[in-house]
Design a protein around this motif. Structure first.
Motif, PDB file in Angstrom:
ATOM      1  N   VAL A  25      56.953 -11.341 -45.039  1.00  0.00           N
ATOM      2  CA  VAL A  25      56.401 -10.226 -44.257  1.00  0.00           C
ATOM      3  C   VAL A  25      55.640 -10.776 -43.049  1.00  0.00           C
ATOM      4  O   VAL A  25      55.799 -10.302 -41.924  1.00  0.00           O
ATOM      5  CB  VAL A  25      55.488  -9.332 -45.127  1.00  0.00           C
ATOM      6  N   ASN A  26      54.805 -11.801 -43.293  1.00  0.00           N
ATOM      7  CA  ASN A  26      54.003 -12.394 -42.216  1.00  0.00           C
ATOM      8  C   ASN A  26      54.894 -13.028 -41.146  1.00  0.00           C
ATOM      9  O   ASN A  26      54.748 -12.753 -39.954  1.00  0.00           O
ATOM     10  CB  ASN A  26      53.038 -13.415 -42.810  1.00  0.00           C
ATOM     11  N   SER A  29      57.085 -10.340 -39.417  1.00  0.00           N
ATOM     12  CA  SER A  29      56.276  -9.552 -38.485  1.00  0.00           C
ATOM     13  C   SER A  29      55.938 -10.377 -37.246  1.00  0.00           C
ATOM     14  O   SER A  29      56.000  -9.867 -36.126  1.00  0.00           O
ATOM     15  CB  SER A  29      54.975  -9.091 -39.152  1.00  0.00           C
ATOM     16  N   SER A  44      50.496 -11.882 -31.653  1.00  0.00           N
ATOM     17  CA  SER A  44      51.545 -11.753 -32.661  1.00  0.00           C
ATOM     18  C   SER A  44      51.076 -12.287 -34.010  1.00  0.00           C
ATOM     19  O   SER A  44      51.376 -11.710 -35.064  1.00  0.00           O
ATOM     20  CB  SER A  44      52.807 -12.507 -32.221  1.00  0.00           C
ATOM     21  N   ALA A  48      50.646  -9.877 -37.243  1.00  0.00           N
ATOM     22  CA  ALA A  48      51.428 -10.239 -38.429  1.00  0.00           C
ATOM     23  C   ALA A  48      50.503 -10.424 -39.630  1.00  0.00           C
ATOM     24  O   ALA A  48      50.838 -10.033 -40.753  1.00  0.00           O
ATOM     25  CB  ALA A  48      52.229 -11.512 -38.170  1.00  0.00           C
ATOM     26  N   VAL A  51      49.526  -6.935 -40.971  1.00  0.00           N
ATOM     27  CA  VAL A  51      50.614  -6.321 -41.739  1.00  0.00           C
ATOM     28  C   VAL A  51      50.697  -6.969 -43.119  1.00  0.00           C
ATOM     29  O   VAL A  51      50.788  -6.284 -44.150  1.00  0.00           O
ATOM     30  CB  VAL A  51      51.960  -6.447 -40.981  1.00  0.00           C
TER      31      VAL A  51
END
Length: 135
Positions: A25-26, A29, A44, A48, A51
């Motif tokens: 996910v990291n 993202s 970014s 990330a 999230v």
């Protein structure tokens, strides 16, 4: 024997699974923000992290450490502890990205991946000993 081993490592197995998913996910993202939206490395990285942090709190609370916190006060305390620990390990992630990508110009995705491995280990220790410790 097997039950004894399972009980000893019962948090570690789902933590590893959700750790891998959190890392995906990291990194996913990060790639989305940095390479598709063309944001800078640091914005970014921070987005990330945000999230991933939401994803990992929900999964750790429910499926990894089986939180026993009930009621607004206990849950608020748990969330505050979680965010504090994650913020500290977030600085490890952000510092790594800044030093190794912005200063030393290493590959951003490779650095992000290695930084996440270190962060996962630190987060497990914090979660087990501080955030979701059992009574």
């Amino acid at each position: 024997m097997i039950k004894k081993l399972y009980n000893k490592y019962r948090d570690l197995i789902p933590y590893a699974v959700f750790g891998v998913l959190s890392t995906l996910v990291n990194i996913g993202s990060y790639w989305l923000f940095a390479h598709l939206i063309h944001m800078g490395v640091m914005p970014s990285t921070i987005l990330a992290w945000l999230v991933a942090i939401i994803f990992v709190y929900i999964t750790n609370r429910k499926w990894v450490f089986h939180s026993e916190a009930v009621g607004p006060k206990a849950i608020s305390k748990e969330i505050a502890s979680f965010l504090t620990c994650r913020l500290l390990t977030g600085f490890v992630d952000w510092g790594s990205m800044f030093i190794f990508t912005d200063v030393l110009h290493f590959n951003d995705v490779a650095v992000k991946t290695l930084a996440n491995i270190v962060v996962i280990i630190l987060n497990y220790i914090a979660s087990k000993l501080v955030i979701f410790k059992r009574k």
